[in-house]
Motif scaffolding. Structure first.
Motif, PDB file in Angstrom:
ATOM      1  N   GLY A 123      -3.884   7.302   0.781  1.00 12.43           N
ATOM      2  CA  GLY A 123      -2.703   8.028   1.218  1.00 12.43           C
ATOM      3  C   GLY A 123      -2.063   7.437   2.460  1.00 12.43           C
ATOM      4  N   ALA A 124      -2.879   6.870   3.343  1.00 13.35           N
ATOM      5  CA  ALA A 124      -2.359   6.270   4.573  1.00 13.35           C
ATOM      6  C   ALA A 124      -1.601   4.981   4.283  1.00 13.35           C
ATOM      7  N   GLY A 125      -1.975   4.312   3.200  1.00 15.09           N
ATOM      8  CA  GLY A 125      -1.289   3.082   2.810  1.00 15.09           C
ATOM      9  C   GLY A 125      -1.581   1.914   3.737  1.00 15.09           C
ATOM     10  N   GLY A 126      -0.796   0.874   3.596  1.00 14.05           N
ATOM     11  CA  GLY A 126      -0.917  -0.305   4.445  1.00 14.05           C
ATOM     12  C   GLY A 126      -2.307  -0.908   4.467  1.00 14.05           C
ATOM     13  N   ASP A 127      -2.781  -1.219   5.665  1.00 18.10           N
ATOM     14  CA  ASP A 127      -4.086  -1.855   5.838  1.00 18.10           C
ATOM     15  C   ASP A 127      -5.222  -0.958   5.354  1.00 18.10           C
ATOM     16  N   TRP A 128      -5.067   0.356   5.506  1.00 18.18           N
ATOM     17  CA  TRP A 128      -6.127   1.266   5.055  1.00 18.18           C
ATOM     18  C   TRP A 128      -6.279   1.211   3.535  1.00 18.18           C
ATOM     19  N   SER A 129      -5.176   1.194   2.835  1.00 12.54           N
ATOM     20  CA  SER A 129      -5.227   1.090   1.381  1.00 12.54           C
ATOM     21  C   SER A 129      -5.853  -0.236   0.952  1.00 12.54           C
ATOM     22  N   ARG A 130      -5.525  -1.297   1.655  1.00 12.89           N
ATOM     23  CA  ARG A 130      -6.110  -2.606   1.360  1.00 12.89           C
ATOM     24  C   ARG A 130      -7.617  -2.577   1.598  1.00 12.89           C
ATOM     25  N   ARG A 131      -8.041  -1.991   2.700  1.00 12.09           N
ATOM     26  CA  ARG A 131      -9.473  -1.938   3.032  1.00 12.09           C
ATOM     27  C   ARG A 131     -10.289  -1.168   1.995  1.00 12.09           C
ATOM     28  N   VAL A 132      -9.709  -0.139   1.422  1.00  5.46           N
ATOM     29  CA  VAL A 132     -10.446   0.702   0.488  1.00  5.46           C
ATOM     30  C   VAL A 132     -10.328   0.211  -0.961  1.00  5.46           C
ATOM     31  N   SER A 133      -9.418  -0.708  -1.219  1.00  4.45           N
ATOM     32  CA  SER A 133      -9.152  -1.127  -2.606  1.00  4.45           C
ATOM     33  C   SER A 133     -10.388  -1.679  -3.316  1.00  4.45           C
ATOM     34  N   ALA A 134     -11.278  -2.325  -2.597  1.00  8.02           N
ATOM     35  CA  ALA A 134     -12.486  -2.874  -3.227  1.00  8.02           C
ATOM     36  C   ALA A 134     -13.441  -1.777  -3.700  1.00  8.02           C
ATOM     37  N   LEU A 135     -13.293  -0.580  -3.167  1.00  5.48           N
ATOM     38  CA  LEU A 135     -14.170   0.531  -3.552  1.00  5.48           C
ATOM     39  C   LEU A 135     -13.678   1.240  -4.811  1.00  5.48           C
ATOM     40  N   VAL A 136     -12.412   1.020  -5.159  1.00  4.38           N
ATOM     41  CA  VAL A 136     -11.811   1.712  -6.299  1.00  4.38           C
ATOM     42  C   VAL A 136     -11.979   0.848  -7.545  1.00  4.38           C
ATOM     43  N   SER A 137     -12.866   1.287  -8.431  1.00  2.00           N
ATOM     44  CA  SER A 137     -13.138   0.508  -9.642  1.00  2.00           C
ATOM     45  C   SER A 137     -12.210   0.884 -10.790  1.00  2.00           C
ATOM     46  N   ARG A 138     -11.550   2.035 -10.675  1.00  2.00           N
ATOM     47  CA  ARG A 138     -10.668   2.494 -11.756  1.00  2.00           C
ATOM     48  C   ARG A 138      -9.619   3.424 -11.163  1.00  2.00           C
ATOM     49  N   THR A 139      -8.373   3.198 -11.521  1.00  2.00           N
ATOM     50  CA  THR A 139      -7.294   4.097 -11.117  1.00  2.00           C
ATOM     51  C   THR A 139      -6.739   4.756 -12.365  1.00  2.00           C
ATOM     52  N   VAL A 140      -6.679   6.072 -12.332  1.00  2.00           N
ATOM     53  CA  VAL A 140      -6.232   6.856 -13.480  1.00  2.00           C
ATOM     54  C   VAL A 140      -4.943   7.597 -13.121  1.00  2.00           C
ATOM     55  N   PRO A 141      -3.795   7.094 -13.614  1.00  2.00           N
ATOM     56  CA  PRO A 141      -2.559   7.847 -13.368  1.00  2.00           C
ATOM     57  C   PRO A 141      -2.514   9.053 -14.300  1.00  2.00           C
ATOM     58  N   VAL A 142      -2.250  10.208 -13.729  1.00  2.00           N
ATOM     59  CA  VAL A 142      -2.253  11.458 -14.487  1.00  2.00           C
ATOM     60  C   VAL A 142      -0.851  12.036 -14.482  1.00  2.00           C
ATOM     61  N   ARG A 143      -0.406  12.438 -15.637  1.00  2.00           N
ATOM     62  CA  ARG A 143       0.919  13.058 -15.746  1.00  2.00           C
ATOM     63  C   ARG A 143       0.833  14.482 -15.230  1.00  2.00           C
ATOM     64  N   ASP A 144       1.685  14.821 -14.291  1.00  3.79           N
ATOM     65  CA  ASP A 144       1.751  16.154 -13.716  1.00  3.79           C
ATOM     66  C   ASP A 144       2.482  17.067 -14.709  1.00  3.79           C
TER      67      ASP A 144
END
Length: 146
Positions: A123-144
């Motif tokens: 949610g913070a984006g930028g460098d924080w999103s980059r730092r955490v990206s290696a921990l995310v093995s799967r992203t699931v977009p969900v239709r609201d």
């Protein structure tokens, strides 16, 4: 995760941590081999509707994975919305699936700290999103549905 707690602190909560502590926690999670699934939804229908859509998708995936336990961070009175969404997915397979769910205060389940760290960083984006990206093995977009 518990070893990362400073004296007197009951939980790791990214909103309250300093940038230096956030970097340390994310680095330790990476060293430990933490891997997460990230569920995302546009908040067209509002935050609660997006959360419930993500929770329903997560519950379906947990059933497919034959998971046995789901622990959610308690939100007090709003926990009932989560229970409704989970029960709707479980339907008639609730007993045979073996999946149980519960809400706990985050200081009682340290694995909730991982979810908090990942969600905050994305949610913070930028460098924080980059730092955490290696921990995310799967992203699931969900239709609201809202």
């Amino acid at each position: 995760m518990r070893s990362l707690l400073p004296p007197g602190q009951r939980e790791v909560h990214f909103k309250k941590e300093t940038p230096q502590r956030r970097r340390l926690v994310l680095a330790r999670m990476a060293e430990a081999g933490v891997r997460c699934w990230l569920y995302t939804a546009d908040r067209v229908g509002g935050h609660e509707e997006a959360r419930q859509a993500c929770l329903a998708a997560l519950t379906e995936d947990l059933l497919d994975a034959c998971a046995l336990r789901l622990v959610l961070d308690s939100r007090d009175r709003r926990d009932r919305f989560d229970a409704i969404s989970i029960r709707a997915v479980l339907g008639k397979v609730a007993r045979v699936s073996g999946l149980v769910y519960e809400h706990l205060p985050s200081h009682q389940e340290e694995l909730l700290w991982i979810a908090d760290a990942v969600a905050w960083s994305v949610g913070a984006g930028g460098d924080w999103s980059r730092r955490v990206s290696a921990l995310v093995s799967r992203t699931v977009p969900v239709r609201d549905p809202g």
